[in-house]
Design a protein around this motif. Structure first.
Motif, PDB file in Angstrom:
ATOM      1  N   VAL A  32      50.140   4.023  50.955  1.00 50.56           N
ATOM      2  CA  VAL A  32      49.773   4.684  49.393  1.00 50.56           C
ATOM      3  C   VAL A  32      50.885   5.997  49.261  1.00 50.56           C
ATOM      4  O   VAL A  32      50.466   7.198  50.012  1.00 50.56           O
ATOM      5  CB  VAL A  32      47.690   4.958  48.842  1.00 50.56           C
ATOM      6  CG1 VAL A  32      48.355   4.915  47.779  1.00 50.56           C
ATOM      7  CG2 VAL A  32      48.033   3.594  48.774  1.00 50.56           C
ATOM      8  N   ALA A  33      51.300   5.463  48.812  1.00 51.30           N
ATOM      9  CA  ALA A  33      52.542   6.987  48.393  1.00 51.30           C
ATOM     10  C   ALA A  33      51.433   8.009  47.903  1.00 51.30           C
ATOM     11  O   ALA A  33      50.873   7.668  46.756  1.00 51.30           O
ATOM     12  CB  ALA A  33      53.692   6.819  47.607  1.00 51.30           C
ATOM     13  N   GLY A  34      52.229   9.228  48.531  1.00 52.38           N
ATOM     14  CA  GLY A  34      51.343  10.384  47.941  1.00 52.38           C
ATOM     15  C   GLY A  34      50.221  11.186  48.359  1.00 52.38           C
ATOM     16  O   GLY A  34      49.439  11.834  48.584  1.00 52.38           O
ATOM     17  N   ILE A  35      49.633   9.836  49.180  1.00 50.09           N
ATOM     18  CA  ILE A  35      48.566  10.895  49.869  1.00 50.09           C
ATOM     19  C   ILE A  35      48.620  11.040  51.191  1.00 50.09           C
ATOM     20  O   ILE A  35      49.234  10.836  52.131  1.00 50.09           O
ATOM     21  CB  ILE A  35      47.628   9.224  50.088  1.00 50.09           C
ATOM     22  CG1 ILE A  35      46.869   8.898  48.775  1.00 50.09           C
ATOM     23  CG2 ILE A  35      47.079   9.783  50.915  1.00 50.09           C
ATOM     24  CD1 ILE A  35      45.532   8.253  48.470  1.00 50.09           C
ATOM     25  N   PRO A  36      48.200  12.585  51.233  1.00 54.24           N
ATOM     26  CA  PRO A  36      48.616  13.137  52.091  1.00 54.24           C
ATOM     27  C   PRO A  36      47.835  12.501  53.690  1.00 54.24           C
ATOM     28  O   PRO A  36      47.137  11.992  53.754  1.00 54.24           O
ATOM     29  CB  PRO A  36      48.122  14.657  51.935  1.00 54.24           C
ATOM     30  CG  PRO A  36      48.058  14.755  50.466  1.00 54.24           C
ATOM     31  CD  PRO A  36      47.381  13.426  50.160  1.00 54.24           C
ATOM     32  N   SER A  37      48.887  12.938  54.907  1.00 50.90           N
ATOM     33  CA  SER A  37      48.079  12.725  56.068  1.00 50.90           C
ATOM     34  C   SER A  37      47.099  13.452  56.639  1.00 50.90           C
ATOM     35  O   SER A  37      46.720  14.459  55.828  1.00 50.90           O
ATOM     36  CB  SER A  37      49.215  12.839  56.701  1.00 50.90           C
ATOM     37  OG  SER A  37      49.376  13.966  57.274  1.00 50.90           O
ATOM     38  N   PHE A  38      46.484  13.129  57.499  1.00 48.33           N
ATOM     39  CA  PHE A  38      45.086  13.933  57.760  1.00 48.33           C
ATOM     40  C   PHE A  38      46.115  15.522  58.442  1.00 48.33           C
ATOM     41  O   PHE A  38      44.788  16.340  57.986  1.00 48.33           O
ATOM     42  CB  PHE A  38      44.656  13.611  59.690  1.00 48.33           C
ATOM     43  CG  PHE A  38      43.245  14.057  59.816  1.00 48.33           C
ATOM     44  CD1 PHE A  38      41.633  13.848  58.766  1.00 48.33           C
ATOM     45  CD2 PHE A  38      43.101  14.730  60.889  1.00 48.33           C
ATOM     46  CE1 PHE A  38      40.914  14.765  59.428  1.00 48.33           C
ATOM     47  CE2 PHE A  38      42.260  15.803  60.979  1.00 48.33           C
ATOM     48  CZ  PHE A  38      41.009  15.014  60.543  1.00 48.33           C
ATOM     49  N   GLU A  39      46.785  15.180  59.305  1.00 43.32           N
ATOM     50  CA  GLU A  39      47.459  16.433  59.317  1.00 43.32           C
ATOM     51  C   GLU A  39      47.311  17.590  58.463  1.00 43.32           C
ATOM     52  O   GLU A  39      47.383  18.528  58.209  1.00 43.32           O
ATOM     53  CB  GLU A  39      48.741  16.197  60.466  1.00 43.32           C
ATOM     54  CG  GLU A  39      48.020  15.587  61.623  1.00 43.32           C
ATOM     55  CD  GLU A  39      48.175  14.343  61.661  1.00 43.32           C
ATOM     56  OE1 GLU A  39      47.754  13.469  60.584  1.00 43.32           O
ATOM     57  OE2 GLU A  39      47.723  13.627  62.313  1.00 43.32           O
ATOM     58  N   GLU A  40      48.201  16.671  57.435  1.00 44.31           N
ATOM     59  CA  GLU A  40      48.633  17.472  56.309  1.00 44.31           C
ATOM     60  C   GLU A  40      47.472  18.218  55.054  1.00 44.31           C
ATOM     61  O   GLU A  40      47.528  19.327  55.249  1.00 44.31           O
ATOM     62  CB  GLU A  40      49.466  16.793  55.179  1.00 44.31           C
ATOM     63  CG  GLU A  40      50.276  16.789  55.512  1.00 44.31           C
ATOM     64  CD  GLU A  40      51.450  15.265  54.772  1.00 44.31           C
ATOM     65  OE1 GLU A  40      52.511  15.689  54.602  1.00 44.31           O
ATOM     66  OE2 GLU A  40      51.533  14.691  54.166  1.00 44.31           O
ATOM     67  N   LEU A  41      45.817  17.840  55.068  1.00 45.05           N
ATOM     68  CA  LEU A  41      45.119  18.216  54.980  1.00 45.05           C
ATOM     69  C   LEU A  41      44.317  19.213  55.928  1.00 45.05           C
ATOM     70  O   LEU A  41      43.916  20.410  54.892  1.00 45.05           O
ATOM     71  CB  LEU A  41      44.111  16.643  54.733  1.00 45.05           C
ATOM     72  CG  LEU A  41      44.039  15.736  53.897  1.00 45.05           C
ATOM     73  CD1 LEU A  41      43.356  14.804  53.715  1.00 45.05           C
ATOM     74  CD2 LEU A  41      44.385  17.073  52.419  1.00 45.05           C
ATOM     75  N   CYS A  42      44.857  19.024  56.777  1.00 47.87           N
ATOM     76  CA  CYS A  42      44.336  20.015  57.829  1.00 47.87           C
ATOM     77  C   CYS A  42      44.711  21.541  57.355  1.00 47.87           C
ATOM     78  O   CYS A  42      44.547  22.885  58.129  1.00 47.87           O
ATOM     79  CB  CYS A  42      45.023  19.721  59.496  1.00 47.87           C
ATOM     80  SG  CYS A  42      43.578  18.675  60.091  1.00 47.87           S
ATOM     81  N   MET A  43      46.486  21.013  57.116  1.00 45.56           N
ATOM     82  CA  MET A  43      46.795  22.530  56.920  1.00 45.56           C
ATOM     83  C   MET A  43      46.298  22.937  55.818  1.00 45.56           C
ATOM     84  O   MET A  43      46.168  24.625  55.402  1.00 45.56           O
ATOM     85  CB  MET A  43      48.787  22.214  56.383  1.00 45.56           C
ATOM     86  CG  MET A  43      49.261  21.838  58.368  1.00 45.56           C
ATOM     87  SD  MET A  43      49.705  23.067  59.324  1.00 45.56           S
ATOM     88  CE  MET A  43      51.272  23.678  58.906  1.00 45.56           C
ATOM     89  N   VAL A  44      46.592  21.682  54.781  1.00 42.06           N
ATOM     90  CA  VAL A  44      46.074  22.940  53.458  1.00 42.06           C
ATOM     91  C   VAL A  44      44.863  23.259  53.419  1.00 42.06           C
ATOM     92  O   VAL A  44      44.483  24.956  53.242  1.00 42.06           O
ATOM     93  CB  VAL A  44      46.419  21.537  52.161  1.00 42.06           C
ATOM     94  CG1 VAL A  44      45.432  22.461  51.212  1.00 42.06           C
ATOM     95  CG2 VAL A  44      46.901  21.278  51.986  1.00 42.06           C
ATOM     96  N   TYR A  45      43.714  22.859  54.456  1.00 40.27           N
ATOM     97  CA  TYR A  45      42.568  23.526  53.891  1.00 40.27           C
ATOM     98  C   TYR A  45      42.507  24.728  55.407  1.00 40.27           C
ATOM     99  O   TYR A  45      41.761  25.786  55.346  1.00 40.27           O
ATOM    100  CB  TYR A  45      41.360  22.942  55.054  1.00 40.27           C
ATOM    101  CG  TYR A  45      40.360  23.223  54.963  1.00 40.27           C
ATOM    102  CD1 TYR A  45      39.161  22.807  54.365  1.00 40.27           C
ATOM    103  CD2 TYR A  45      40.486  23.625  56.793  1.00 40.27           C
ATOM    104  CE1 TYR A  45      38.326  23.661  54.974  1.00 40.27           C
ATOM    105  CE2 TYR A  45      38.817  24.333  56.906  1.00 40.27           C
ATOM    106  CZ  TYR A  45      37.812  23.758  56.086  1.00 40.27           C
ATOM    107  OH  TYR A  45      36.738  25.087  56.683  1.00 40.27           O
ATOM    108  N   SER A  46      43.530  24.927  55.794  1.00 38.27           N
ATOM    109  CA  SER A  46      43.694  26.347  57.164  1.00 38.27           C
ATOM    110  C   SER A  46      44.171  26.896  56.494  1.00 38.27           C
ATOM    111  O   SER A  46      43.899  28.056  56.091  1.00 38.27           O
ATOM    112  CB  SER A  46      43.380  25.994  58.664  1.00 38.27           C
ATOM    113  OG  SER A  46      45.274  24.893  58.377  1.00 38.27           O
ATOM    114  N   ARG A  47      45.285  27.050  55.781  1.00 36.49           N
ATOM    115  CA  ARG A  47      45.912  28.161  54.664  1.00 36.49           C
ATOM    116  C   ARG A  47      44.618  28.601  53.997  1.00 36.49           C
ATOM    117  O   ARG A  47      45.642  29.399  53.692  1.00 36.49           O
ATOM    118  CB  ARG A  47      47.328  27.387  54.293  1.00 36.49           C
ATOM    119  CG  ARG A  47      47.888  28.349  54.053  1.00 36.49           C
ATOM    120  CD  ARG A  47      47.686  28.003  52.188  1.00 36.49           C
ATOM    121  NE  ARG A  47      48.708  27.320  51.706  1.00 36.49           N
ATOM    122  CZ  ARG A  47      47.825  26.894  50.281  1.00 36.49           C
ATOM    123  NH1 ARG A  47      46.985  28.562  49.462  1.00 36.49           N
ATOM    124  NH2 ARG A  47      47.941  25.708  49.442  1.00 36.49           N
ATOM    125  N   SER A  48      44.227  27.176  53.030  1.00 37.94           N
ATOM    126  CA  SER A  48      43.941  28.238  52.030  1.00 37.94           C
ATOM    127  C   SER A  48      42.367  28.583  52.660  1.00 37.94           C
ATOM    128  O   SER A  48      42.150  30.270  52.281  1.00 37.94           O
ATOM    129  CB  SER A  48      42.562  26.762  51.378  1.00 37.94           C
ATOM    130  OG  SER A  48      44.080  26.027  50.409  1.00 37.94           O
TER     131      SER A  48
END
Length: 776
Positions: free
Chosen positions: A275-291
């Protein structure tokens, strides 16, 4: 009664004395309407598997009520008093929760405990694929979801006043034993996978099972209210399972939609793959850890992913058990009995895997070039900012230029751009192109430039747009302290803009030594006379100065030491902006256009000379190396967008009985475009890496090569996309025509291909000759 989405009449098993409730609220709820002629109207929300939730309306006031279910309940479940307490504490911090207004422990009123909270207007998405929004907004919504969770996990428990809210160390152990106990109490049949998973979890508890962060316990999309129009969270709902514990349990549970079984048909477990636009698990890891400001190497992730599956399976079993005894609050409860075994089996798969966190991948771009850790983090922040703020603003930006097409305001910058620039500055995403300011090198910034190239106005959002970047580099490297203070500092701050005047209409400017615009020194004054054109940015009302390349009138120096660069304020008498020039019919209003500028006895102080007389070509070489890297990587970003459009169109349209991509010629175009993009990116990154390690001069050959290769590749990709889109590709319905015009101009701008090819051949021959002589 105004229709509240997702509500029904109160279901039979959840009915209560509405009159008693109204009398209680009249006496105890501050601000509750007292009019006797209007009855309290009540609807039940159709969603929610735990505590029944109701929409209340009297007069113009609306509320939400949550209560315990009737009948026998699992031990320790449905603690709505905890929901009320934690929401009170979080509201005081500014965290997005509905304001809790009233708690009632008196079961004689409606038969169970309940509390009343503020009714928050916004969007609640039940479908995890977010099918009703665009891919760009879809991505931004999931980024906002993870940023909100990270904000929750950043609170200090003492500051919240919730020191006694949890039970201390041993959270993960309690989670495993607690969900195992609840599963056993609700089980209608024996499922071996659940028993095996529970045993593995208990034997592999994290070593740091003493985290003391507030955890939501059920943090997922349908428990979030988003702003009606913006991609931000305005309220987090359903705090029944909240406690003090390990934040990664919350994170893995929130991301579990990415790894739940594809076979499950319930809306909570839809297949989101592809589904276009849904981040991957790795991308969510990056968003969460960066935040959260923590390492991307999140520990024990497989334990927490397995725990999430076990928890979901146990909850599903509990929902089905409540359905069997008739007190489940949702109409779809019967479906949950079939979910338990598949969820447990996925959980067992994580017991046999090793997840490699992003942080352990050494910052490699995957092509043999090493990103710094700071560069990786900066790139991720830019990607998130683009998804959350920049891409969603594209429509508003485009509408501004359409609306003002025949107005002088078309040369001004839209207000939305200024808001985005302030936001980027606040987040530290500013002047990223300049290593002395950003702390990252050309390789790191090259990958950021590619990302910003995916949107026509993104570079300016980060103050990384031409020609200002080139002028800032010139002033930073060669300007005097006075020049830096007067011109560089306001440029770096984004308060002014600038233009660069080099190309001339009356000579073949591909040979830069041909330029005839003259500079004559008269004591402390320099007098400039001549014509320039293609002076990009000169139409911007905020353009305050130009850097002008002019030929010293009285010099007898060698051919490449006769030209100087000088700062000329745009309001200097004798400087005349003659006309805007179009590029294939496009005026490029956003970039300040491209103008013909005349200089008629323009007098400026000699102190405006940069580096000194006769140093123009020396400055130009220093300016163009990094600048060409930036141009090329932004162009590669545009190529990625063009290829995406090509693929989407090829998948949508049918000719001669089959999809376009099933035609071999189109499939080959797609393959060839991908190959060419990857090759162009590799060569550009090589040039960037060489500048970082050996300097501009050593990378001259690579920079010349990318200046030829990249525009050719990108024009070809865009041309293929236009061909697949047919007539639409030439229209303003797609960005392709404008992209083609811009990228095609790069085969001439900063020197035509033929000049660079000659330079490459000359360097190659010199290198070959050296090798031959060494061999002999």
């Amino acid at each position: 009664m105004a229709s509240e989405p997702d509500t029904t009449e109160v279901r039979a098993q959840h009915r209560f004395d509405q009159g008693a409730l109204e009398r209680y609220l009249s006496q105890h709820l501050s601000g509750f309407p007292q009019q006797q002629n209007e009855a309290l109207e009540i609807k039940q929300y159709s969603s929610g598997q735990s505590n029944p939730t109701f929409y209340l309306k009297k007069g113009s006031r609306t509320y939400v009520l949550k209560k315990k279910p009737h009948g026998p309940l699992l031990p320790g479940a449905h603690r709505i008093d905890r929901e009320y307490r934690v929401q009170k504490a979080l509201l005081a911090t500014g965290f997005p929760v509905p304001e809790p207004l009233l708690y009632c422990s008196d079961t004689s009123v409606i038969g169970t405990e309940f509390y009343v909270m503020q009714h928050v207007q916004g969007r609640i998405f039940r479908d995890i694929t977010l099918s009703e929004v665009s891919p760009v907004e879809r991505s931004a919504l999931y980024v906002a979801l993870m940023e909100t969770l990270a904000q929750l996990h950043s609170f200090n428990m003492n500051s919240l006043g919730l020191q006694s809210y949890g039970k201390g160390a041993g959270y993960c152990r309690r989670q495993v034993s607690g969900w195992k106990r609840q599963y056993k109490a609700a089980a209608h049949t024996d499922i071996p996978a659940m028993n095996e998973l529970a045993e593995w979890l208990m034997n592999h508890l994290p070593s740091n099972d003493n985290e003391d962060k507030i955890t939501h316990g059920d943090f997922r999309l349908e428990n979030i209210i988003f702003h009606p129009r913006e991609t931000r969270v305005v309220a987090v709902l359903d705090w029944e399972l909240s406690t003090v514990g390990h934040p990664l349990a919350d994170f893995a549970y929130a991301a579990s939609f990415l790894f739940t079984p594809r076979s499950l048909k319930h809306v909570s477990f839809k297949n989101v793959r592809n589904v276009a636009g849904i981040p991957s698990f790795e991308e969510l890891c990056m968003v969460y850890s960066r935040s959260r400001g923590i390492s991307h190497a999140l520990p024990d992730l497989n334990f927490f992913r397995a725990l999430a599956c076990f928890k979901l399976a146990s909850i599903s079993q509990g929902v089905y058990a409540r359905y069997l005894i008739g007190n489940s609050s949702a109409e779809s409860s019967v479906e949950f009995g079939e979910m338990v075994k598949p969820l447990a089996e996925v959980g067992l798969q994580f017991t046999k895997k090793t997840f490699v966190p992003t942080d352990t991948q050494c910052g490699s771009t995957g092509e043999g070039f090493q990103q710094s850790k700071e560069g990786m983090e900066m790139l991720q922040k830019v990607k998130e900012f683009m998804k959350k703020y920049v891409f969603p603003a594209e429509k508003e930006m485009a509408e501004y230029y359409v609306r003002n097409k025949n107005s002088p305001d078309v040369w001004k910058k839209p207000a939305v751009l200024e808001r985005l620039k302030e936001k980027a500055k606040e987040e530290g995403l500013w002047n990223l192109f300049l290593p002395a300011v950003s702390g990252i090198g050309q390789l790191d910034y090259a990958l950021i430039a590619e990302e910003t190239g995916k949107c026509f106005f993104a570079p300016e959002v980060f103050n990384c747009h031409a020609p200002d970047t080139g002028n800032m580099e010139v002033l930073h490297l060669y300007g005097t302290e006075e020049q830096k203070k007067q011109w560089l500092e306001p440029l770096l701050d984004g308060k002014i803009s600038s233009c660069f005047c080099m190309t001339e209409p009356d000579v073949a400017s591909s040979d830069a030594a041909n330029m005839q615009c003259s500079l004559q020194r008269d004591g402390d004054i320099c007098i400039i006379n001549g014509k320039k054109w293609w002076s990009s940015g000169a139409g911007n009302p905020n353009c305050k100065f130009a850097i002008v390349m002019a030929k010293d009138k009285n010099t007898s120096g060698s051919r490449y030491k006769q030209h100087s660069m000088i700062i000329v304020p745009m309001d200097t008498p004798g400087l005349k902006i003659v006309r805007p020039l179009s590029v294939f019919g496009y005026m490029d209003y956003f970039h300040g256009g491209h103008f013909e500028v005349h200089f008629n006895n323009v007098c400026v102080p000699a102190s405006n000379l940069i580096l000194g007389e006769g140093r123009g070509f020396e400055i130009a070489q220093g300016r163009l190396g990094p600048g060409r890297i930036h141009h090329c990587m932004r162009s590669i970003g545009a190529a990625e967008i063009a290829l995406k459009i090509l693929c989407e169109r090829a998948a949508q349209r049918v000719t001669f009985g089959k999809k376009l991509y099933h035609h071999e010629v189109v499939a080959h175009w797609i393959a060839e475009c991908r190959i060419a993009i990857e090759q162009a990116r590799l060569l550009t990154l090589k040039g960037a890496s060489k500048i970082d390690s050996l300097g501009n001069k050593a990378a001259r050959k690579e920079v010349a090569m990318i200046k030829v290769v990249v525009p050719r590749v990108v024009v070809k990709v865009i041309d293929c996309a236009i061909q697949v889109c047919g007539g639409a590709g030439f229209s303003e319905d797609f960005p392709l025509a404008h992209m083609f015009a811009h990228i095609r101009s790069l085969r001439v701008a900063d020197g035509p291909d033929e000049v660079h090819l000659s330079a490459i051949a000359r360097q190659e021959l010199i290198e070959q000759a050296k090798q031959l002589n060494a061999h002999l």
